[in-house]
Scaffold this motif. Structure first.
Motif, PDB file in Angstrom:
ATOM      1  N   ALA A 345      22.659 -72.449 -25.218  1.00 33.04           N
ATOM      2  CA  ALA A 345      22.337 -71.770 -24.264  1.00 33.04           C
ATOM      3  C   ALA A 345      21.906 -71.858 -23.041  1.00 33.04           C
ATOM      4  O   ALA A 345      21.084 -72.816 -22.831  1.00 33.04           O
ATOM      5  CB  ALA A 345      21.648 -70.528 -24.795  1.00 33.04           C
ATOM      6  N   VAL A 358      20.245 -73.382 -28.940  1.00 34.59           N
ATOM      7  CA  VAL A 358      19.908 -72.099 -29.337  1.00 34.59           C
ATOM      8  C   VAL A 358      18.676 -71.731 -30.013  1.00 34.59           C
ATOM      9  O   VAL A 358      17.790 -70.933 -29.881  1.00 34.59           O
ATOM     10  CB  VAL A 358      21.005 -71.410 -29.977  1.00 34.59           C
ATOM     11  CG1 VAL A 358      20.773 -70.263 -30.495  1.00 34.59           C
ATOM     12  CG2 VAL A 358      22.273 -71.510 -29.361  1.00 34.59           C
ATOM     13  N   VAL A 367      18.836 -65.268 -20.600  1.00 32.13           N
ATOM     14  CA  VAL A 367      20.151 -65.918 -20.965  1.00 32.13           C
ATOM     15  C   VAL A 367      20.879 -65.794 -19.894  1.00 32.13           C
ATOM     16  O   VAL A 367      21.436 -64.628 -19.859  1.00 32.13           O
ATOM     17  CB  VAL A 367      20.586 -65.961 -22.587  1.00 32.13           C
ATOM     18  CG1 VAL A 367      21.720 -66.695 -22.660  1.00 32.13           C
ATOM     19  CG2 VAL A 367      19.415 -66.563 -23.470  1.00 32.13           C
ATOM     20  N   VAL A 369      24.975 -65.852 -19.186  1.00 33.86           N
ATOM     21  CA  VAL A 369      26.408 -65.919 -19.811  1.00 33.86           C
ATOM     22  C   VAL A 369      27.600 -65.955 -18.931  1.00 33.86           C
ATOM     23  O   VAL A 369      27.535 -64.464 -18.374  1.00 33.86           O
ATOM     24  CB  VAL A 369      26.530 -65.003 -21.015  1.00 33.86           C
ATOM     25  CG1 VAL A 369      27.870 -65.036 -21.773  1.00 33.86           C
ATOM     26  CG2 VAL A 369      25.377 -64.709 -21.726  1.00 33.86           C
ATOM     27  N   PRO A 376      25.091 -66.303 -26.845  1.00 31.31           N
ATOM     28  CA  PRO A 376      24.325 -67.004 -27.854  1.00 31.31           C
ATOM     29  C   PRO A 376      23.434 -66.289 -28.609  1.00 31.31           C
ATOM     30  O   PRO A 376      22.765 -66.698 -29.688  1.00 31.31           O
ATOM     31  CB  PRO A 376      23.647 -68.178 -27.301  1.00 31.31           C
ATOM     32  CG  PRO A 376      23.470 -67.716 -25.882  1.00 31.31           C
ATOM     33  CD  PRO A 376      24.678 -66.714 -25.218  1.00 31.31           C
ATOM     34  N   ALA A 410      25.038 -61.930 -30.763  1.00 28.79           N
ATOM     35  CA  ALA A 410      25.420 -63.436 -30.740  1.00 28.79           C
ATOM     36  C   ALA A 410      26.795 -63.675 -31.404  1.00 28.79           C
ATOM     37  O   ALA A 410      27.101 -63.017 -32.300  1.00 28.79           O
ATOM     38  CB  ALA A 410      24.148 -64.150 -31.626  1.00 28.79           C
TER      39      ALA A 410
END
Length: 876
Positions: A345, A358, A367, A369, A376, A410
């Motif tokens: 991640a 992770v 996090v 993305v 994740p 996730a």
């Protein structure tokens, strides 16, 4: 103090949702919250190790028999207590108990009530071993026998369909002792979650089964067998090449013997471990057959059974490879779930972005993305907008738009935009991890058919061994028939004595069905529930939030006495803005969407069960059900009905006196209620200003779902707390067979009980915790919209991860087909064994045919048949 649940502890039944469903208007029978869901009784475990929940407490001050007696007497007073084992020398107390009747807190309190402190240090632990070669019930039996010999092992759960063994041990038991016991049974442990052990490489490259060492030995064995056949039958060579124990061995026989030795090496090794662990399984039977054939050839010339020994070794090795390949296909379906979550991640810490495993991500981390990446963790979007493919969790085929404040899971895929996500769940505790864990645990919940098969096989194998011995000895000894021929027949019967395909037929079907459902957004908590869902005859469905969206909206505004729709909405908004009732919230939301100005509100008052009152711009106003205005002592000379042709029947009068106007309004109310709407009147003591109708919108796919369920022959009944008129309108709109209206939670239980009196099995579908008692009462409880809802995931028999009722027909079809597949596998494997066994004494069945058809062929057949369940898909 640590609790360990029994291996087949049934899950409690129920459902939950983040918000209570509301099936009521002003004064209607409304659902109320229920704090806890009822639980189903525990099921029997598959072994005699422990069929109940077990807890072990550290009681260091319990150091004499007198102390132990006091503690035991105190705990024994609790309801639901089973065996109690006070261990004075170690200061431990082991208690078996019924979790439906007592709990750990009560037991601990009873110990402390006897005057003894409870040590909070864990005294039991669970170790999960990866045993990839344990891929059949026979293998699992040897592992279990080995574990029985290890001191400190309290429970175990062997799962050949995933190649894992879950072992519960006392805190002072070395996990290495458990690993050693399993390896001494002949099975390599490639990994474990025990802290003390360095995990081996768990990537066993199972796709290379045809290139493994076992496969290489098999191909070499086959080559020697083929060479022997060519030498003997094609070239007719009978050259003596060796003498063994005084017996001459020809070239073909030597080739057969070498083939048997190479191909039988693994068989004899496994047979040795079977004998050592007192397990009457296929390895022991095959080893006995091979050794018997070779021994008979050596001690009783000119008898030559080298060809049979080589054929048996080669074909059974091929059978083992096919069985392993088949089992790998089953295991791959679960691996696909496990592989959904990324290993790394991108986390923003101290102003910089860094890539971390992770497992190193912590709750509260941010996090990042990027487009195309897998999310994740479970978390909440802090910044960014994107469409997220949630199919891995919910089975939804269309990506879902996500923005600030929305939940993400996730394993789902960020399709387009950039997202910053706050971590809400630690790695291993996210929704995907819980799904994988529950799918794995579902294997421990053995179905009635699995338990029957295991009991049957326990009698079948000894019986067939006795038959094999009788076939090999009785005809030669009693009737003077050729003993070589009947000896071969006996060996053939030994091959048929192992019920591998029969035993594996049910679990591979269950695993295939459960994992297929999980990939499509349906979480089934065990084979029992899979079978039960496929056998239901009726489905009870809660209305609000299930057949409907569970979100009230304004559908009609009927202005009166010269007012406009905006006037009525502005007045209604002012009255309802301080109300917490869902109807009031819907009216306020609708007015805000129309950007209407607010009015000066004072003196707000809620009139319980009837409506609300407030001063708008200094004038007292009311909003509520029609009965409220009938009770008001207001004076009305004339009321003007605005645009009657559009909103009322053609014969209405545009002017009416007080009573006539009320009659007119009351003519309107039934029409709106007949359409499934809740009616709210707005006005003062002197004037009715308008009517507002509010309704919970029916889901677009509700009618199609009901029709599909009915096409399966199921009766569909709607349960609701709403009034009779609204319930009837919704029932007609979605096409259910019957409905029950005005139900409180306890009334829904009674309704389900009534359906159970009429039908053998009933499924209940709901979305709220207030449906939990009814869900628990039904044969199968199905919770909707379980993604992100911990309680629903933990308590439901079956959970539809998405808020999507259209998955119900898929769930039933999958479960129904799973029952068909299980029955087909059981009876087909039994029938093939029976036909082959009958044909053996007549010379119609050779050793080769027995191995290929009775063992390898059927194992491959039942697995392939089970894999068909993965092809069932929800209707798009």
């Amino acid at each position: 103090m640590t609790e360990h649940e029994g291996r087949t502890q049934d899950e409690p039944v129920g459902a939950s949702a983040d918000s209570q469903s509301d099936d009521c208007g002003y004064g209607d029978a409304c659902d109320v919250d229920v704090d806890t869901a009822a639980e189903t009784p525990s099921g029997d475990g598959p072994t005699a190790v422990n069929a109940r929940s077990r807890a072990e407490f550290g009681v260091p001050e319990m150091d004499c028999p007198s102390c132990a007696g006091k503690v035991e007497s105190s705990v024994r007073r609790l309801d639901g207590i089973g065996d109690i084992d006070p261990q004075v020398t170690t200061g431990r107390l082991v208690v078996d108990y019924d979790p439906d009747r007592t709990n750990l807190t009560d037991i601990k309190s009873s110990i402390e009530g006897a005057g003894y402190a409870v040590d909070d240090e864990p005294s039991v632990r669970t170790v999960t071993l990866t045993v990839p070669d344990m891929d059949c019930p026979s293998c699992a039996g040897k592992v279990e026998n080995a574990l029985d010999t290890v001191p400190g092992v309290l429970e175990y759960d062997t799962r050949p369909t995933t190649g894992t063994a879950i072992v519960t041990i006392t805190a002072d038991t070395d996990p290495n002792d458990v690993v050693t016991a399993v390896e001494n049974a002949g099975y390599e442990v490639t990994g474990t979650d025990a802290d003390e052990l360095d995990d081996a490489d768990t990537d066993t490259d199972r796709t290379s089964v045809w290139r493994s060492t076992r496969a290489l030995k098999t191909w070499v064995s086959g080559a020697f067998l083929a060479a022997g056949i060519a030498t003997e039958w094609v070239f007719g060579i009978e050259l003596v090449v060796a003498t063994l124990l005084g017996v001459s061995i020809t070239l073909p026989e030597m080739l057969y013997l070498v083939g048997a030795a190479v191909g039988g090496q693994e068989i004899l090794r496994n047979g040795y471990y079977s004998a050592r662990n007192r397990s009457l399984d296929i390895d022991l039977l095959m080893s006995t057959a091979i050794i018997s054939a070779v021994t008979a050839s050596l001690i009783s010339p000119p008898t030559s059974l080298y060809f049979e020994a080589a054929t048996l070794a080669f074909l059974f090795s091929v059978s083992e490879l096919l069985e392993r390949y088949s089992m790998d296909q089953t295991r791959n379906s679960l691996r696909e779930l496990m592989d959904l979550s990324p290993d790394e991640a991108t986390v923003r810490r101290d102003g910089t972005e860094q890539v971390v495993p992770v497992e190193a991500v912590e709750i509260g981390d941010i996090v990042v993305v990027k487009p195309g990446e897998k999310i994740p963790v479970d978390g909440t979007v802090l910044d960014g907008e994107s469409a997220v493919n949630q199919a891995p969790i919910t089975g939804e085929s269309v990506p879902v738009d996500k923005a600030e404040g929305d939940e993400v899971y996730a394993g789902t895929v960020n399709e387009a935009g950039y997202l910053e996500v706050r971590v809400d769940s630690a790695a291993g505790d996210d929704t995907l991890s819980r799904i994988v864990s529950m799918v794995e645990d579902a294997q421990a919940n053995k179905t009635e058919r699995e338990q029957f098969v295991e009991r049957f096989s326990g009698y079948y194998t000894p019986f067939m061994v006795a038959v094999a011995l009788g076939v090999a000895t009785i005809p030669p000894l009693v009737f003077g028939l050729d003993w070589v021929t009947w000896f071969v027949y006996g060996i053939t019967m030994l091959v048929l004595a192992c019920p591998c395909a029969f035993v594996i037929s049910t679990p591979v079907s269950v695993v295939s069905g459960i994992t297929s459902a999980a990939r499509n957004g349906v979480l089934i908590k065990g084979g029992t529930h899979l079978e039960a869902m496929g056998a239901v005859e009726a489905i009870a469905i809660d209305k609000t939030g299930t057949l409907t969206k569970g979100e009230l909206t304004v559908t009609d505004v009927v202005p009166l006495n010269g007012n406009t729709e905006d006037d009525v909405l502005r007045c209604a908004r002012g009255l309802e803005v301080r109300s917490e009732h869902p109807i009031g919230e819907a009216i306020v939301a609708h007015a805000d969407d129309n950007e209407l100005d607010s009015r000066d509100v004072a003196g707000f008052e809620s009139i319980t069960g009837k409506g609300v009152r407030a001063n708008l711009d200094g004038v007292p106003h009311y909003a509520g059900k029609p009965g409220l205005f009938e009770e008001l002592d207001f004076h009305l000379d004339h009321v003007h009905i605005t645009d009657p042709g559009d909103t009322l029947s053609a014969d209405v009068q545009t002017l009416c006196d007080r009573q006539g106007c009320l009659n007119l309004v009351e003519d309107t109310i039934p029409r709106l209620q007949a359409e499934g709407k809740t009616v709210v009147l707005v006005g003062t003591e002197d004037e009715l200003e308008g009517i507002v109708a509010v309704a919970d919108e029916v889901r677009a796919d509700a009618r199609a779902t009901v029709e599909r369920l009915q096409s399966f022959g199921l009766s569909v009944v709607m349960l609701t707390g709403d009034n009779e008129g609204t319930a009837r309108a919704i029932a007609e709109q979605v096409g259910v067979d019957d409905f029950r209206a005005g139900l409180l939670p306890e009334d829904k239980v009674t309704a389900v009980e009534g359906l159970l009196d009429e039908y053998e099995s009933v499924a209940m579908v709901g979305d709220g915790i207030n449906d939990a008692p009814a869900l628990a009462t039904a044969t199968v409880g199905v919770a909707m919209g379980a993604a992100g809802t911990d309680t629903a995931l933990e308590t439901a028999d079956i959970a539809l991860m998405a808020d999507d009722i259209s998955k119900l027909p898929y769930l039933y079809e999958l479960s129904h087909q799973a029952n068909h597949v299980i029955r087909q596998n059981i009876w087909a494997s039994l029938a093939i064994k029976a036909i082959l066994a009958v044909g053996v004494p007549f010379g119609y069945v050779s050793v080769a045919l027995a191995v290929l058809a009775g063992d390898a062929g059927m194992t491959l057949g039942v697995t392939g048949n089970a894999m068909r369940l993965a092809r069932i898909r929800p209707d798009e």
